[in-house]
Scaffold this motif. Structure first.
Motif, PDB file in Angstrom:
ATOM      1  N   THR A 144       0.827  -1.200   0.000  1.00 20.59           N
ATOM      2  CA  THR A 144       0.000   0.000   0.000  1.00 20.59           C
ATOM      3  C   THR A 144       0.866   1.256   0.000  1.00 20.59           C
ATOM      4  N   ASP A 145       1.690   1.398  -1.024  1.00 18.60           N
ATOM      5  CA  ASP A 145       2.550   2.579  -1.129  1.00 18.60           C
ATOM      6  C   ASP A 145       1.733   3.856  -1.199  1.00 18.60           C
ATOM      7  N   LYS A 146       0.574   3.792  -1.834  1.00 18.03           N
ATOM      8  CA  LYS A 146      -0.288   4.976  -1.952  1.00 18.03           C
ATOM      9  C   LYS A 146      -0.672   5.495  -0.562  1.00 18.03           C
ATOM     10  N   ILE A 147      -0.988   4.590   0.349  1.00 22.32           N
ATOM     11  CA  ILE A 147      -1.355   4.987   1.715  1.00 22.32           C
ATOM     12  C   ILE A 147      -0.181   5.676   2.393  1.00 22.32           C
ATOM     13  N   ARG A 148       1.010   5.128   2.242  1.00 24.79           N
ATOM     14  CA  ARG A 148       2.204   5.725   2.866  1.00 24.79           C
ATOM     15  C   ARG A 148       2.444   7.143   2.372  1.00 24.79           C
ATOM     16  N   VAL A 149       2.294   7.350   1.071  1.00 23.58           N
ATOM     17  CA  VAL A 149       2.521   8.677   0.495  1.00 23.58           C
ATOM     18  C   VAL A 149       1.500   9.672   1.031  1.00 23.58           C
ATOM     19  N   VAL A 150       0.240   9.280   1.049  1.00 19.26           N
ATOM     20  CA  VAL A 150      -0.823  10.170   1.525  1.00 19.26           C
ATOM     21  C   VAL A 150      -0.614  10.512   2.994  1.00 19.26           C
ATOM     22  N   ILE A 151      -0.320   9.517   3.816  1.00 16.40           N
ATOM     23  CA  ILE A 151      -0.121   9.773   5.241  1.00 16.40           C
ATOM     24  C   ILE A 151       1.114  10.644   5.458  1.00 16.40           C
ATOM     25  N   SER A 152       2.171  10.425   4.711  1.00 20.54           N
ATOM     26  CA  SER A 152       3.376  11.256   4.833  1.00 20.54           C
ATOM     27  C   SER A 152       3.071  12.706   4.504  1.00 20.54           C
ATOM     28  N   GLU A 153       2.293  12.930   3.454  1.00 23.50           N
ATOM     29  CA  GLU A 153       1.913  14.298   3.089  1.00 23.50           C
ATOM     30  C   GLU A 153       1.090  14.936   4.196  1.00 23.50           C
ATOM     31  N   ASP A 154       0.147  14.183   4.754  1.00 21.02           N
ATOM     32  CA  ASP A 154      -0.699  14.713   5.831  1.00 21.02           C
ATOM     33  C   ASP A 154       0.124  15.043   7.077  1.00 21.02           C
ATOM     34  N   ILE A 155       1.072  14.186   7.413  1.00 23.58           N
ATOM     35  CA  ILE A 155       1.922  14.445   8.575  1.00 23.58           C
ATOM     36  C   ILE A 155       2.745  15.705   8.359  1.00 23.58           C
ATOM     37  N   ASN A 156       3.316  15.854   7.171  1.00 24.09           N
ATOM     38  CA  ASN A 156       4.099  17.056   6.880  1.00 24.09           C
ATOM     39  C   ASN A 156       3.244  18.310   6.999  1.00 24.09           C
ATOM     40  N   ASN A 157       2.013  18.260   6.510  1.00 21.17           N
ATOM     41  CA  ASN A 157       1.115  19.407   6.628  1.00 21.17           C
ATOM     42  C   ASN A 157       0.790  19.712   8.083  1.00 21.17           C
ATOM     43  N   LEU A 158       0.547  18.669   8.891  1.00 20.87           N
ATOM     44  CA  LEU A 158       0.280  18.880  10.315  1.00 20.87           C
ATOM     45  C   LEU A 158       1.469  19.521  11.022  1.00 20.87           C
ATOM     46  N   LEU A 159       2.661  19.031  10.720  1.00 23.55           N
ATOM     47  CA  LEU A 159       3.861  19.581  11.355  1.00 23.55           C
ATOM     48  C   LEU A 159       4.090  21.030  10.954  1.00 23.55           C
ATOM     49  N   LYS A 160       3.831  21.378   9.707  1.00 24.27           N
ATOM     50  CA  LYS A 160       3.969  22.769   9.259  1.00 24.27           C
ATOM     51  C   LYS A 160       3.001  23.671  10.002  1.00 24.27           C
ATOM     52  N   ARG A 161       1.734  23.213  10.140  1.00 22.83           N
ATOM     53  CA  ARG A 161       0.748  24.025  10.856  1.00 22.83           C
ATOM     54  C   ARG A 161       1.130  24.176  12.320  1.00 22.83           C
ATOM     55  N   PHE A 162       1.650  23.113  12.925  1.00 23.87           N
ATOM     56  CA  PHE A 162       2.087  23.180  14.316  1.00 23.87           C
ATOM     57  C   PHE A 162       3.209  24.198  14.481  1.00 23.87           C
ATOM     58  N   GLU A 163       4.185  24.152  13.581  1.00 21.47           N
ATOM     59  CA  GLU A 163       5.313  25.084  13.656  1.00 21.47           C
ATOM     60  C   GLU A 163       4.843  26.527  13.465  1.00 21.47           C
ATOM     61  N   GLN A 164       3.885  26.746  12.569  1.00 20.90           N
ATOM     62  CA  GLN A 164       3.363  28.100  12.360  1.00 20.90           C
ATOM     63  C   GLN A 164       2.678  28.612  13.622  1.00 20.90           C
ATOM     64  N   LYS A 165       1.854  27.767  14.255  1.00 21.73           N
ATOM     65  CA  LYS A 165       1.174  28.173  15.485  1.00 21.73           C
ATOM     66  C   LYS A 165       2.178  28.407  16.602  1.00 21.73           C
ATOM     67  N   ARG A 166       3.194  27.563  16.668  1.00 20.68           N
ATOM     68  CA  ARG A 166       4.228  27.709  17.696  1.00 20.68           C
ATOM     69  C   ARG A 166       4.994  29.014  17.502  1.00 20.68           C
ATOM     70  N   SER A 167       5.318  29.333  16.261  1.00 16.28           N
ATOM     71  CA  SER A 167       6.041  30.578  15.967  1.00 16.28           C
ATOM     72  C   SER A 167       5.215  31.796  16.356  1.00 16.28           C
ATOM     73  N   LYS A 168       3.922  31.744  16.064  1.00 11.24           N
ATOM     74  CA  LYS A 168       3.039  32.865  16.430  1.00 11.24           C
ATOM     75  C   LYS A 168       2.948  33.000  17.947  1.00 11.24           C
ATOM     76  N   ALA A 169       2.874  31.863  18.642  1.00 11.03           N
ATOM     77  CA  ALA A 169       2.763  31.907  20.108  1.00 11.03           C
ATOM     78  C   ALA A 169       4.033  32.466  20.718  1.00 11.03           C
ATOM     79  N   ILE A 170       5.184  32.109  20.175  1.00  5.02           N
ATOM     80  CA  ILE A 170       6.449  32.626  20.692  1.00  5.02           C
ATOM     81  C   ILE A 170       6.566  34.111  20.395  1.00  5.02           C
ATOM     82  N   GLY A 171       6.092  34.522  19.232  1.00  7.06           N
ATOM     83  CA  GLY A 171       6.148  35.940  18.854  1.00  7.06           C
ATOM     84  C   GLY A 171       5.234  36.803  19.708  1.00  7.06           C
ATOM     85  N   ASN A 172       4.163  36.232  20.247  1.00  7.03           N
ATOM     86  CA  ASN A 172       3.223  36.998  21.067  1.00  7.03           C
ATOM     87  C   ASN A 172       3.654  37.113  22.511  1.00  7.03           C
ATOM     88  N   CYS A 173       4.705  36.446  22.903  1.00  2.00           N
ATOM     89  CA  CYS A 173       5.155  36.496  24.304  1.00  2.00           C
ATOM     90  C   CYS A 173       5.928  37.761  24.602  1.00  2.00           C
TER      91      CYS A 173
END
Length: 81
Positions: free
Chosen positions: A52-81
């Motif tokens: 199921t290589d297709k599943i691995r690719v899709v999940i990898s893309e989703d994880i990368n998107n989640l991590l990017k959103r987390f980093e963006q929120k973290r950066s904003k939170a640090i900037g607001n301190c």
């Protein structure tokens, strides 16, 4: 990070994929808004079956998107301190 599935309400042959993230004892469950045929998912190993290589690719893309959103929120939170 733990991947798991829940049975789809609309289609009994499909499973919805979720990820559970635990940070400092606090858990969050997030739907990846992806479905997989129940024959393509190994629920004992919490991952797609070998061919199921297709599943691995899709999940990898989703994880990368989640991590990017987390980093963006973290950066904003640090900037607001």
């Amino acid at each position: 990070m733990l991947f798991f599935t829940k049975k789809s309400r609309s289609n009994p042959n499909e499973l919805s994929i979720y990820v559970r993230i635990t940070v400092k004892g606090k858990r969050a469950e997030i739907s990846l808004k992806r479905c997989v045929n129940s024959t393509q998912w190994d629920s004992t190993k919490n991952k797609g079956r070998e061919n199921t290589d297709k599943i691995r690719v899709v999940i990898s893309e989703d994880i990368n998107n989640l991590l990017k959103r987390f980093e963006q929120k973290r950066s904003k939170a640090i900037g607001n301190c």
